[in-house]
Design a protein around this motif. Structure first.
Motif, mmCIF file in Angstrom:
data_model
loop_
_atom_site.group_PDB
_atom_site.id
_atom_site.type_symbol
_atom_site.label_atom_id
_atom_site.label_comp_id
_atom_site.label_asym_id
_atom_site.label_seq_id
_atom_site.Cartn_x
_atom_site.Cartn_y
_atom_site.Cartn_z
ATOM 1 N N HIS A 85 12.943 -5.405 1.597
ATOM 2 C CA HIS A 85 13.272 -5.001 0.230
ATOM 3 C C HIS A 85 12.032 -4.337 -0.364
ATOM 4 O O HIS A 85 10.903 -4.685 -0.026
ATOM 5 N N SER A 86 12.237 -3.375 -1.263
ATOM 6 C CA SER A 86 11.096 -2.701 -1.876
ATOM 7 C C SER A 86 11.102 -2.911 -3.379
ATOM 8 O O SER A 86 12.128 -3.197 -3.993
ATOM 9 N N ALA A 87 9.924 -2.759 -3.951
ATOM 10 C CA ALA A 87 9.750 -2.854 -5.396
ATOM 11 C C ALA A 87 8.656 -1.870 -5.774
ATOM 12 O O ALA A 87 7.811 -1.501 -4.955
ATOM 13 N N SER A 88 8.688 -1.422 -7.004
ATOM 14 C CA SER A 88 7.658 -0.507 -7.493
ATOM 15 C C SER A 88 6.826 -1.205 -8.544
ATOM 16 O O SER A 88 7.351 -1.953 -9.374
ATOM 17 N N SER A 125 4.108 -0.234 -11.496
ATOM 18 C CA SER A 125 3.471 0.848 -12.255
ATOM 19 C C SER A 125 2.427 0.257 -13.178
ATOM 20 O O SER A 125 2.665 -0.746 -13.851
ATOM 21 N N THR A 139 1.651 4.466 -9.742
ATOM 22 C CA THR A 139 2.808 3.709 -9.276
ATOM 23 C C THR A 139 2.656 3.492 -7.777
ATOM 24 O O THR A 139 2.343 4.430 -7.036
ATOM 25 N N LYS A 140 2.837 2.276 -7.374
ATOM 26 C CA LYS A 140 2.756 1.917 -5.962
ATOM 27 C C LYS A 140 4.066 1.278 -5.538
ATOM 28 O O LYS A 140 4.694 0.546 -6.295
ATOM 29 N N SER A 141 4.469 1.563 -4.331
ATOM 30 C CA SER A 141 5.660 0.920 -3.769
ATOM 31 C C SER A 141 5.207 -0.240 -2.900
ATOM 32 O O SER A 141 4.241 -0.121 -2.151
ATOM 33 N N LEU A 142 5.906 -1.334 -3.031
ATOM 34 C CA LEU A 142 5.598 -2.538 -2.267
ATOM 35 C C LEU A 142 6.799 -2.894 -1.409
ATOM 36 O O LEU A 142 7.945 -2.676 -1.804
ATOM 37 N N GLY A 143 6.541 -3.468 -0.258
ATOM 38 C CA GLY A 143 7.621 -3.914 0.617
ATOM 39 C C GLY A 143 7.571 -5.424 0.784
ATOM 40 O O GLY A 143 6.500 -6.011 0.887
#
Length: 186
Positions: A18-21, A23, A37-41
């Protein structure tokens, strides 16, 4: 700069990636504003309950009040707290099993890792319930070591053995013999 955060995953979440952003808006030392903004897994794995409910003696006598002990065990590696265990018996109307003593709810402050707490109660099994098995639901709510709430339902099955009457009927042997009885005047 490190930003600590916690991620809560519901026990009903689907396994997988699952991913989340994330900011962040900021002002630098020159007073200029900016943002990133970074995307996290996150990988969600299946969840296994750390709670069990069981009784050593699962045989009840029909037509009697039966003392029952149910142990709620924490099989996990961390303590749980604020535990509420609620018992409920199935059936409506003239239920085959019924709680006969006190409350149907027990509260425990904490159960240590690999520890247990005991529920002592009494169940009445009707005479008509003999020679069958019946479930008792144990609804358990608690907080895990991180303070997240959980609620689980466990089932403990009880078998009801036949009722034996305390009344004894004794008979004595009676011997009947056939014989010709003389008729008066013969």
């Amino acid at each position: 700069v490190a930003v600590p955060y916690r991620v809560y995953t519901s026990p009903s979440a689907v396994e997988g990636l699952h991913s989340a952003s994330l900011s962040i808006a900021y002002r630098d030392t020159n007073g200029q504003s900016g943002s990133e903004t970074k995307s996290l897994g996150f990988v969600v794995k299946s969840w296994t309950s750390q709670i069990t409910a069981e009784s050593a003696n699962t045989i009840l006598a029909a037509g009697s009040i039966n003392k029952v002990t149910i142990k709620v065990r924490n099989t996990g590696n961390q303590a749980i707290s604020s535990i509420t265990a609620t018992l409920s018996v199935s059936g409506s109307g003239a239920a085959p099993l019924s709680l006969t003593s006190g409350s149907s709810q027990w509260n425990f402050e904490q159960i240590a890792a690999k520890g247990e707490s005991t529920i002592d109660t009494q169940l009445f099994a009707t005479v008509a319930s003999a020679d069958a098995s019946y479930p008792v639901q144990v609804q358990i709510s608690y907080l895990d070591a991180n303070g997240y709430p959980h609620s689980e339902t466990k089932t403990v099955s009880f078998a009801v053995k036949g009722w034996v009457s305390p009344i004894v009927v004794e008979t004595q042997q009676l011997i009947l013999a056939s014989a010709r009885l003389p008729i008066f005047g013969e």
